[in-house]
Design an enzyme around this catalytic site. Structure first.
Site, short mmCIF file in Angstrom:
data_model
loop_
_atom_site.label_atom_id
_atom_site.label_comp_id
_atom_site.label_asym_id
_atom_site.label_seq_id
_atom_site.Cartn_x
_atom_site.Cartn_y
_atom_site.Cartn_z
N LYS A 78 0.66 -1.31 0.16
CA LYS A 78 0.07 -0.08 0.00
C LYS A 78 0.79 1.25 0.05
O LYS A 78 1.75 1.38 0.59
CB LYS A 78 -0.97 0.11 1.12
CG LYS A 78 -1.79 1.29 1.21
CD LYS A 78 -2.71 0.82 2.57
CE LYS A 78 -3.83 2.15 2.53
NZ LYS A 78 -4.63 2.01 3.70
N SER A 153 -9.22 3.23 2.35
CA SER A 153 -7.95 3.76 1.68
C SER A 153 -7.32 2.37 1.09
O SER A 153 -6.32 2.88 0.37
CB SER A 153 -7.29 4.55 2.61
OG SER A 153 -6.70 3.78 3.77
N SER A 177 -10.62 1.37 6.68
CA SER A 177 -9.78 1.26 5.37
C SER A 177 -9.50 -0.19 5.05
O SER A 177 -8.92 -0.46 3.67
CB SER A 177 -8.57 2.15 5.32
OG SER A 177 -8.95 3.38 5.50
#
Length: 470
Positions: A78, A153, A177
């Site tokens: 990520k 996210s 997220s």
């Protein structure tokens, strides 16, 4: 053949590599071919490394002794975390092209287990907002509905998993997220008990206890294996937890598991049409698998919980991004919602933060009482179906106006506020565009393995990620 390799699951791939039924070179070739075919439409993987370099890494993995269960397996990190040699943009123009000199703690653990880092997965600017779009890499599209959000996210990670570009992925979760994007992409995402997976030994490591790293996968066994690799204390940080590995505890079913269904929290949480219905249908199926499901009234005042949450969240966000906000030249590159939240956090008094923490403490006691009767608390993973990718965020749900950019994700706050473990399980498709939905299975602190066991029983009965691929 390529799809068979890529969708069989990470543990299955690992066994095939260990027994020489599959080579790291073949797996990398299949992965790069899949990325070439699928990533253009979804934009999930960014900063992809050179193909020749990746193939060289794969050949080297084939020639080396196995380092761990991830040996020779591709993974993308990520784009909020540092992976040495790769850019860490955090979705912000301020950091576009900035190359990390070292691995974060979690990334180092993945590499030590043998993973080959191939690139990054897309995220919103600084991870703020459950919608993966930023001015550096652009938006990540939902694989099941082009032009719709993949959530966030960890939206890039979830979309990459759904498309078979990755078999496991890391993510992080402050306000859903790891849960919302997993739900919207028909995969599994887990927010571990806070403190089980360490962050970075930088800045304050005592006061801010909202966000955590965690795993994502297409099945709970892979989720457990990745969690076991990520987990474990970092001696440079306080609050680290030690738990027995989850993967050896994955089997056992859900017979007799007591689930408390919280629905819309006594109508305090507006839900788009169909969200509650698809969640209740999944819970009925869990009853057929041996679980005992009960409807619960609200366990705590939703407004008090929300005010506590946004105070503590703004305090943490404001503190973390204060240097960027203080400089006029860098502040202008922040999106409006980031500026709003930073300013709000910097304006808080110590007394306001203390009052919010007292509310959190009272909610913890109320939740502890509920867990004396129930093993799992259940809530939808989102209050909304995947929305138009051009939106900044939903402005209203079921006629109720949203007063902040993140109010539409209030359903994830009960677990986030207390640092409780949560597994998102996929529960099917619905809404106006027939898109995926998820259900949060919430446990008491330290019940990570027990939650994964329930999720595994659900997966064995449904296998939504393979039953319906993009």
């Amino acid at each position: 053949m390529t799809d068979d390799i890529l969708f069989q699951g990470a543990l299955a791939q690992s066994r095939a590599l260990e027994h020489k039924e599959l080579s790291a070179t073949e797996l990398m070739q299949a992965t790069l071919a899949r990325i070439d075919a699928a990533n253009g439409a979804v934009n999930a993987i960014v900063s992809l490394r050179d193909a020749d370099a990746l193939m060289a890494d794969a050949r080297a993995a084939d020639a080396e002794p196995r380092k761990g269960w991830l040996h020779g397996m591709p993974i993308a990190i990520k784009d909020l975390a540092n992976a040495a040699g790769l850019p860490t943009s955090m979705g912000s123009p301020l950091f576009a092209g900035q190359v990390a000199a070292r691995d974060d703690v979690m990334v180092a653990r993945l590499r030590a287990a043998g993973a080959i880092v191939i690139g990054k997965t897309n995220t919103p600017e600084f991870g703020l907002g459950s919608h993966t779009i930023n001015p550096v890499h652009g938006p990540t599209h939902n694989p099941y509905a082009q032009g719709r959000s993949a959530g966030g996210s960890s939206g890039g990670a979830a979309a990459a998993l759904a498309c078979g570009m990755l078999s496991v992925a890391d993510g992080s979760d402050m306000m859903g997220s790891l849960r919302n994007p997993a739900g919207w992409n028909n995969v599994y995402g887990m927010r571990p008990t806070w403190g089980l997976v360490p962050s970075e030994p930088e800045g304050d490591n005592f006061l801010h206890q909202l966000s955590t790293n965690g795993p994502m996968a297409r099945n709970p066994a892979d989720l457990a294996a990745l969690l076991d690799t990520m987990a474990g204390p970092d001696p440079r940080q306080p609050h680290g937890l030690v738990q027995a590995p989850s993967l050896p505890q994955i089997d056992g079913g859900m017979d007799g598991v007591r689930i408390g269904w919280l629905g819309d929290w006594g109508r305090a949480l507006p839900m788009e049409q169909g969200i509650l219905e698809i969640s209740q249908a999944a819970l009925q199926q869990m009853e057929s698998l041996g679980a005992n499901v009960s409807d619960l009234p609200p366990l705590f005042d939703a407004d008090a919980m929300w005010e506590s949450w946004i105070t503590l969240r703004s305090w943490q966000v404001g503190a973390g991004l204060a240097p960027i906000y203080a400089d006029a030249d860098t502040q202008k590159h922040l999106k409006d919602t980031a500026r709003w939240e930073i300013a709000r956090g910097l304006a808080l008094s110590a007394t306001q933060v203390h009052a919010a923490s007292v509310v959190r403490s009272n909610w913890f006691k109320a939740a502890a009482e509920a867990f004396e009767t129930y093993d799992v608390l259940a809530l939808p993973s989102a209050q909304f179906w995947p929305f138009d990718i051009t939106w900044e965020y939903p402005r209203e749900i079921a006629g109720v106006q949203m007063d902040t950019y993140h109010r539409w994700m209030q359903v994830v706050v009960p677990a986030s506020l207390l640092g409780l473990p949560v597994v998102n399980v996929p529960v099917g498709f619905g809404g106006p565009d027939d898109t995926p939905a998820g259900l949060q299975l919430i446990g008491k602190r330290g019940s990570d393995a027990a939650l994964l066991r329930v999720a595994q029983a659900w997966h064995e009965a449904t296998d939504w990620p393979n039953a319906r691929r993009p």
